[in-house]
Every structure is written in structure tokens, then in C-alpha cells.
Enzyme design. Structure first.
Site, PDB file in Angstrom:
ATOM      1  N   ASN A 150       0.866  -1.185   0.000  1.00  0.00           N
ATOM      2  CA  ASN A 150       0.000   0.000   0.000  1.00  0.00           C
ATOM      3  C   ASN A 150       0.899   1.231   0.000  1.00  0.00           C
ATOM      4  OD1 ASN A 150      -1.792   2.058   0.546  1.00  0.00           O
ATOM      5  ND2 ASN A 150      -2.261   1.366   2.651  1.00  0.00           N
TER       6      ASN A 150
ATOM      7  N   LYS B 278       0.111   4.293  -0.279  1.00  0.00           N
ATOM      8  CA  LYS B 278      -0.522   5.473   0.344  1.00  0.00           C
ATOM      9  C   LYS B 278      -0.310   6.723  -0.527  1.00  0.00           C
ATOM     10  CE  LYS B 278      -0.038   3.229   4.750  1.00  0.00           C
ATOM     11  NZ  LYS B 278      -0.015   3.324   6.194  1.00  0.00           N
TER      12      LYS B 278
ATOM     13  N   HIS C 141      -9.534   1.179   4.845  1.00  0.00           N
ATOM     14  CA  HIS C 141      -8.211   1.295   5.463  1.00  0.00           C
ATOM     15  C   HIS C 141      -8.315   2.214   6.688  1.00  0.00           C
ATOM     16  CE1 HIS C 141      -4.110   2.548   6.230  1.00  0.00           C
ATOM     17  NE2 HIS C 141      -3.774   1.384   5.717  1.00  0.00           N
TER      18      HIS C 141
ATOM     19  N   GLU D  84      -6.666   4.599   7.785  1.00  0.00           N
ATOM     20  CA  GLU D  84      -6.521   6.045   7.562  1.00  0.00           C
ATOM     21  C   GLU D  84      -7.798   6.643   6.977  1.00  0.00           C
ATOM     22  OE1 GLU D  84      -2.840   5.472   5.543  1.00  0.00           O
ATOM     23  OE2 GLU D  84      -2.013   4.857   7.485  1.00  0.00           O
TER      24      GLU D  84
ATOM     25  N   GLU E  11      -5.247  -4.919  10.635  1.00  0.00           N
ATOM     26  CA  GLU E  11      -4.195  -3.920  10.823  1.00  0.00           C
ATOM     27  C   GLU E  11      -4.467  -3.137  12.103  1.00  0.00           C
ATOM     28  OE1 GLU E  11      -2.283  -2.783   6.824  1.00  0.00           O
ATOM     29  OE2 GLU E  11      -4.133  -1.646   6.959  1.00  0.00           O
TER      30      GLU E  11
ATOM     31  N   GLY F 150       2.522   2.401  10.699  1.00  0.00           N
ATOM     32  CA  GLY F 150       3.434   3.529  10.515  1.00  0.00           C
ATOM     33  C   GLY F 150       4.137   3.959  11.786  1.00  0.00           C
TER      34      GLY F 150
ATOM     35  N   SER G  94       3.492  -2.003  10.289  1.00  0.00           N
ATOM     36  CA  SER G  94       4.952  -2.032  10.456  1.00  0.00           C
ATOM     37  C   SER G  94       5.575  -3.387  10.113  1.00  0.00           C
ATOM     38  CB  SER G  94       5.333  -1.594  11.873  1.00  0.00           C
ATOM     39  OG  SER G  94       4.930  -0.243  12.095  1.00  0.00           O
TER      40      SER G  94
END
Ligand code: PGA
Length: 253
Positions: free
Chosen positions: A9, A11, A97, A99, A169, A175, A215
């Protein structure tokens, strides 16, 4: 046996040149294994989808979008439909996702519409679920993940759900450099698989791939992948470095 699946991904990263370079590097570095021992996909920003697909040059690497809208066409300024993504050659779309859930504010209900629209239009959705740090600390992980899976798949038949990949996730691991331990990942994945067996049937639960994300790096990928219910990884930061992403693909074999 579920075939491992490693997805990158990207992003809101790369530009027109670096996205093409990254795609080319992944294609040449994975040509021996792509599609054989492991399924590979990349999720570039929308605007680079056509050039990335071209740069992959028929390599056995699928391409997906980081998001999709559920309406077919019309006055939805800024949105991208399933048929547009199919038109440029996408196979997958991320839905929900973290985010998008926590930065943009997407709800379970909206995510469910996206998953349903993707399947109906012939795209394979990757439904992302995972708890926030405060939810984990309050022992709400199972409750949150259960709710996100149930609501994300609401109203879908067993046949439709067989098109779905789930990505677990944990938001606190995305991140941040903090990875879930292999045991934490396995527990959540096992929960999701049992839930799918309850919602649908054992066969579907056995067949659906559940990826871990948060991560993932070359150093921790193999141990995560060794867990019984971890079928691959959804990689953010490390998927932007060709060598790291290739090492994570190797770890999945
Ligand atoms: P990360 O992102 O690997 O950079 O933690 C994973 C993701 O958000 O899919």
C-alpha cells in the site's frame, strides 16, 4: 491451502517517475515467484495506476486502488468508481483502510457499500479492520474487530464474500514501527476466521485470506507469516523500498 498474498500500500507517496521505477523494480525482482508461490499486488495512488500497470509490463503482479466509491457514475466530485478502476486494469480495491476510517471519517456503513459495489462490479475488495490503541488497552480488540467484520460484510452472500480478502491492521502498529507480536496477530486472525465460520461456513472461513498489516518489515515478516492464520501481509512504508518489499515477498514463500 491458502496461497500467501503480499500487498504493498503506497498510500499518498511516490511521483510519476518513482512509482514507475518502484513497479519496475518489484516486477523484475519477483519474476521467479510472482503468482507461483505467492500472490503479489501493489496499491499506488489513483493517478499513477495506468503508468504503474504499464511499467509492470504483464508481470504476474496485480494492481489495486487504495479506495473506491460505491456509486456507478454521476455527480460525486472527486470520487472514482469500480468501473473506472476496472477500465484501467485494477484487480483489487482497499476498503476501509484505517486512515480512511480515522483520518477521513469513513463509517462501517459506507465501507460496507464500497465492499458490496466492488464485488458486484468485479473488483476484489481487501477489507481492512483493526483496533485503536485505546481500544486495545480497554480490552475491546475483539469487540471492535468483530463489529468491523460483521458490518463490513453485512448483507453479502457466501458467494460474494468469497471474493474478499481481510486485512487485520491494528491502528497502533501502522506507521509507528510497533508491530503486533506474532501471538497478537495470530489471536486476531483466529478470531476473524472463527467469526467467518459463524457468519458463513467452515469452507469459506478456511479459504479466505487474512493479511496482517502494521509495520511489517523484512526483519519481522517471516515470523508473522509463520502463524497459522496469517496468510500474508499488507505493507505500507516498507513497500516503498524495492529491496525491503522483495524481502517481505521472499519471507512469505
Ligand atoms: P505500515 O502501513 O506498514 O507503514 O505500518 C501498513 C498499512 O497501513 O497498510
Amino acid at each position: 491451502m491458502r496461497k500467501p498474498f503480499v500487498a504493498g500500500n503506497w498510500k499518498m507517496n511516490t511521483d510519476s517517475q518513482s512509482s514507475v521505477n518502484l513497479a519496475g523494480g518489484i516486477a523484475s525482482g519477483s519474476s521467479e515467484v510472482a503468482g507461483r508461490g505467492v500472490d503479489i499486488a501493489v496499491f499506488p495512488p489513483f493517478v499513477y495506476l495506468p503508468s504503474v500497470i504499464k511499467a509492470l509490463n504483464m508481470a504476474n503482479i496485480a494492481v489495486g486502488a487504495q479506495d473506491v466509491y460505491f456509486e456507478q457514475n454521476g455527480a460525486f466530485t472527486g470520487e472514482i468508481s469500480v468501473s473506472m478502476l476496472k477500465d484501467v486494469g485494477c484487480t483489487y480495491a482497499l476498503c476501509g483502510h484505517s486512515e480512511r476510517r480515522h483520518v477521513i471519517g469513513e463509517t462501517d456503513e459506507l465501507i460496507n457499500k464500497k465492499v458490496a459495489a466492488a464485488i458486484s462490479g468485479g473488483l476484489l475488495p481487501v477489507l481492512c479492520v483493526g483496533e485503536l490503541l485505546e481500544e486495545r488497552k480497554a480490552s475491546q480488540t475483539n469487540e471492535v474487530v468483530t463489529r468491523q467484520v460483521q458490518n463490513g460484510l453485512a448483507g453479502l452472500s457466501v458467494e460474494k464474500v468469497s471474493a474478499v480478502t481481510i486485512a487485520y491492521e491494528p491502528v497502533w502498529a501502522i506507521g509507528t514501527g510497533l508491530t503486533a507480536t506474532p501471538e497478537q496477530a495470530q489471536q486476531a486472525h483466529e478470531l476473524v476466521r472463527k467469526l467467518l465460520a459463524e457468519m458463513y461456513d467452515d469452507q469459506l472461513a478456511e479459504e479466505i485470506r487474512i493479511l496482517y498489516g502494521g509495520s511489517v518489515k523484512p526483519e519481522n515478516a517471516a515470523e508473522l507469516m509463520r502463524q497459522q492464520d496469517v496468510d500474508g501481509s499488507l505493507v505500507g512504508g516498507a513497500s516503498l523500498k524495492t529491496d525491503d518489499f522483495l524481502a517481505i515477498i521472499q519471507a512469505a514463500l
